[in-house]
Design an enzyme around this catalytic site. Structure first.
Site, mmCIF file in Angstrom:
data_model
loop_
_atom_site.group_PDB
_atom_site.id
_atom_site.type_symbol
_atom_site.label_atom_id
_atom_site.label_comp_id
_atom_site.label_asym_id
_atom_site.label_seq_id
_atom_site.Cartn_x
_atom_site.Cartn_y
_atom_site.Cartn_z
ATOM 1 N N ASP A 84 0.853 -1.194 0.000
ATOM 2 C CA ASP A 84 0.000 0.000 0.000
ATOM 3 C C ASP A 84 0.886 1.240 0.000
ATOM 4 O OD1 ASP A 84 -1.682 2.125 0.666
ATOM 5 O OD2 ASP A 84 -2.878 0.959 2.064
ATOM 6 N N LEU A 85 0.872 1.972 -1.106
ATOM 7 C CA LEU A 85 1.722 3.145 -1.284
ATOM 8 C C LEU A 85 0.842 4.388 -1.332
ATOM 9 C CD1 LEU A 85 4.484 4.427 -1.898
ATOM 10 C CD2 LEU A 85 4.148 3.807 -4.305
ATOM 11 N N GLU A 86 0.835 5.123 -0.248
ATOM 12 C CA GLU A 86 0.032 6.343 -0.171
ATOM 13 C C GLU A 86 0.639 7.281 0.872
ATOM 14 O OE1 GLU A 86 -3.836 5.963 2.076
ATOM 15 O OE2 GLU A 86 -3.484 3.832 1.652
ATOM 16 N N PHE A 87 0.234 8.521 0.813
ATOM 17 C CA PHE A 87 0.744 9.502 1.760
ATOM 18 C C PHE A 87 0.005 9.388 3.083
ATOM 19 C CE2 PHE A 87 1.339 11.453 -2.494
ATOM 20 C CZ PHE A 87 2.727 11.432 -2.494
#
Length: 236
Positions: A122-125
């Protein structure tokens, strides 16, 4: 129609959307027949037999975050979802604050190799990084060894989950071997580099039977293929 009436209609519509009663993306997602949820401890206690009966085919379950955090309900959800007959996979929330090799070790120590679906990253800010985006080189220095290690340990390429902003900054034009899971809850999913997505998170405002937690909603997703193709994602 008088302006006051238009305003009332808009307010009612907005309330229905906010509460999840209406969600425009359901229409766009209805053309995909393979559906699933992603869950974490926020959904609380899950009756997987009931949840699985809500016209679902798969479930992604939060397992780990960074180099030390384990979702408090991962083991319980993993076992329950598997027993329900759903195809199951685990996801790892990428931290920008610890080395990829450390996050890999933590993931491998937590998630068994018998999942039906590929591990998802999961790649998110999050937190301060909404305003202070890490550089592309810094993120890839974490992400690259993590993805390499997942393939070596589990035997297949990890799925990359990304918000449109994170995809554009860190994934666009790279990671061709990794299936993409894109978040697009406002409209249809379209990647900026015209790449095909594999999973689409089309809603974060669905209400299904079978769970009771602090979070009343559950994320809904579709798979761009058949049930047989879904099973083939982890074929070694």
């Amino acid at each position: 129609m008088p302006a006051a009436s238009v305003l009332i209609v808009l307010v009612v519509y907005a309330c229905l959307v906010v509460t999840g009663v209406l969600w425009p993306n359901r229409l766009f997602a209805s053309g995909y027949t393979v559906r699933g949820v992603d869950v974490s401890s926020y959904q609380g206690e899950i009756d997987w037999r009931v949840l699985a009966s809500e016209d679902l085919d798969f479930a992604y379950i939060k397992a780990t975050e960074g180099s030390s955090y384990v979702d408090s309900r991962f083991e319980e959800n993993w076992a329950g979802a598997a027993a329900s007959g759903l195809k199951i996979g685990a996801y790892h929330f990428l931290s920008f604050e610890s080395a990829g090799i450390d996050q890999l070790k933590h993931l491998v120590d937590t998630v068994p190799v018998d999942g039906d679906l590929p591990i998802a990253v999961d790649l998110e800010f999050y937190g301060r990084f909404f305003d202070e985006h890490p550089t592309t080189s810094a993120v890839r220095a974490i992400l690259d060894p993590l993805l390499t290690g997942i393939k070596e340990h589990y035997g297949y390429d990890a799925v990359i989950y990304a918000t449109p902003e994170a995809y554009d900054e860190y994934v666009r034009g790279a990671y061709d071997e990794n299936p993409i899971w894109i978040r697009s809850v406002i409209g249809p999913a379209n990647l900026p580099d015209e790449r095909d997505w594999t999973f689409w998170q089309y809603s974060n405002r669905d209400r299904l039977r079978g769970y009771r937690g602090d979070e009343p909603f559950v994320d809904m997703n579709v798979f761009a293929g058949t049930a047989a193709e879904l099973s083939g994602l982890t074929r070694r």
